[in-house]
Design an enzyme around this catalytic site. Structure first.
Site, PDB file in Angstrom:
ATOM      1  N   SER A 100       0.729  -1.092   0.049  1.00  0.00           N
ATOM      2  CA  SER A 100      -0.031  -0.215  -0.088  1.00  0.00           C
ATOM      3  C   SER A 100       0.790   1.252  -0.148  1.00  0.00           C
ATOM      4  CB  SER A 100      -1.040  -0.054   1.173  1.00  0.00           C
ATOM      5  OG  SER A 100      -1.884   0.858   1.031  1.00  0.00           O
ATOM      6  N   ASP A 212      -5.529  -3.992  -2.647  1.00  0.00           N
ATOM      7  CA  ASP A 212      -4.308  -3.729  -1.688  1.00  0.00           C
ATOM      8  C   ASP A 212      -3.621  -5.004  -1.121  1.00  0.00           C
ATOM      9  OD1 ASP A 212      -3.137  -2.860   0.921  1.00  0.00           O
ATOM     10  OD2 ASP A 212      -4.408  -0.970   0.610  1.00  0.00           O
TER      11      ASP A 212
END
Length: 348
Positions: A100, A212
């Site tokens: 991320s 993610d």
């Protein structure tokens, strides 16, 4: 030692650490010529003694140090503080893996942007630079603006051009499989790693819908090991999304659920870490980019507390890590897992 023999045959005998040799000659010889021969033999002996010494005792090799940067939206600016301390104290970084926001900062650093430059960029960044609100059955926002942001600041465009090896963690939305990206487009990889489910739309990379990397590698210690790291520094941004007053909106609900799940996954990635830094990011919101100065300072504080062990790793006679450490906020270093030797806690 040199000996000069006379008689029917003139000669010089050299005896030294390499053994002995004899330079023969005949007839009368001048003193100047004799001196030249002596100097040549001495130089020959010194050079071979040096070569034998260097080949017999090669310089010890330090362990490769890898950095695993976890996710946390704006809280990830704490990673910049960690990088600043490592740069200031010349702690080498041989490879980086990021999840991320950790992948975004890792990509920027590996492309050649210094920690100081990252700090200057952080003061200017806001949530709107990465995302735009949209209406979709897959999410409420798109991170396509991140592509323009990365293209503007990154010094290279592909993994192959990076000055430091990088691995980016993502998750296959369809299968749940962990995906570690190490080649091709940096922009696509980072966008996928930052596609927080429920908030951002999935990102299509080579025909796969990716989201993610937090769902696969909250802190990517295993991927950085695969890059060749022998000592792994993990940076974990532990923080709940909501305070005691409760959630403000649906994103707080989604974020808090993932935060709880992430905490329960800690044992998986901690087993691959030698040193765990946990900057104090409690109280900072997921979009609190306006708090860049405080977040960077939190990262610096955490890294400074771990400097004694980091410096031991860079010594030429470095041995395997004496223990795995957790540097938690407002606390001295704590052992994580079974240590192999006592460790002194760094000063707070």
């Amino acid at each position: 030692m040199f000996q000069v023999s006379k008689g029917a045959e003139f000669g010089i005998v050299y005896t030294g650490p390499l053994g002995s040799c004899r330079v023969l000659g005949s007839g009368p010889i001048r003193l100047s010529k004799l001196s030249q021969v002596v100097r040549s033999v001495r130089a020959f002996g010194r050079e071979f003694a040096r070569l034998r010494s260097s080949s017999a005792a090669p310089a010890p090799k330090r362990p490769a140090v890898g950095l695993a940067l976890g996710g946390g939206f704006a809280r990830g600016l704490a990673h910049i503080g960690v990088l600043k301390v490592l740069e200031e104290h010349r702690i080498p970084i041989d490879c980086i893996a990021g999840t991320s926001v950790g992948s975004l900062i890792g990509a920027a650093y590996c492309s050649g942007i210094s920690a100081k430059e990252l700090e200057e960029i952080a003061y200017l960044v806001r949530f709107r630079d990465f995302a735009r609100w949209t209406v979709s059955r897959f999410g409420f926002a798109s991170n396509d603006r991140m592509a323009r942001f990365l293209e503007k600041f990154l010094k290279v465009r592909t993994f192959e051009e990076l000055r430091i090896p990088l691995a980016v963690s993502a998750t296959d939305f369809s299968t749940g499989e962990a995906v570690v990206l190490k080649s091709g487009s940096l922009v696509d990889a980072v966008r996928a790693s930052c596609a927080y489910p429920g908030m951002f739309l999935p990102v299509n990379v080579d025909g796969r819908l990716l989201i993610d990397g937090m769902l696969a590698h909250p802190v990517p210690t295993a991927p950085v090991r695969e890059l060749g790291a022998e000592r792994v520094v993990a940076v974990y941004l532990s923080a709940h999304w909501v305070n005691l007053k409760g959630p403000r909106h649906i994103f707080d609900v989604i974020g808090q659920c993932f935060s709880i799940a992430q905490q329960r996954m800690c044992e998986i990635w901690q087993s691959q870490a030698d040193l765990i830094l946990q900057p104090d990011v409690q109280g900072f919101s997921y979009d609190g980019f306006d708090k860049a100065s405080d977040l960077i300072a939190a990262g610096e504080k955490s890294a400074n507390e771990a400097l004694p062990m980091l410096k031991r790793w860079t010594n030429e006679d470095s041995t395997p890590a004496e223990a795995r450490l957790l540097v938690a906020p407002n606390a001295s270093a704590k052992r994580v897992g079974p240590p192999t030797a006592p460790v002194q806690s760094p000063a707070s």
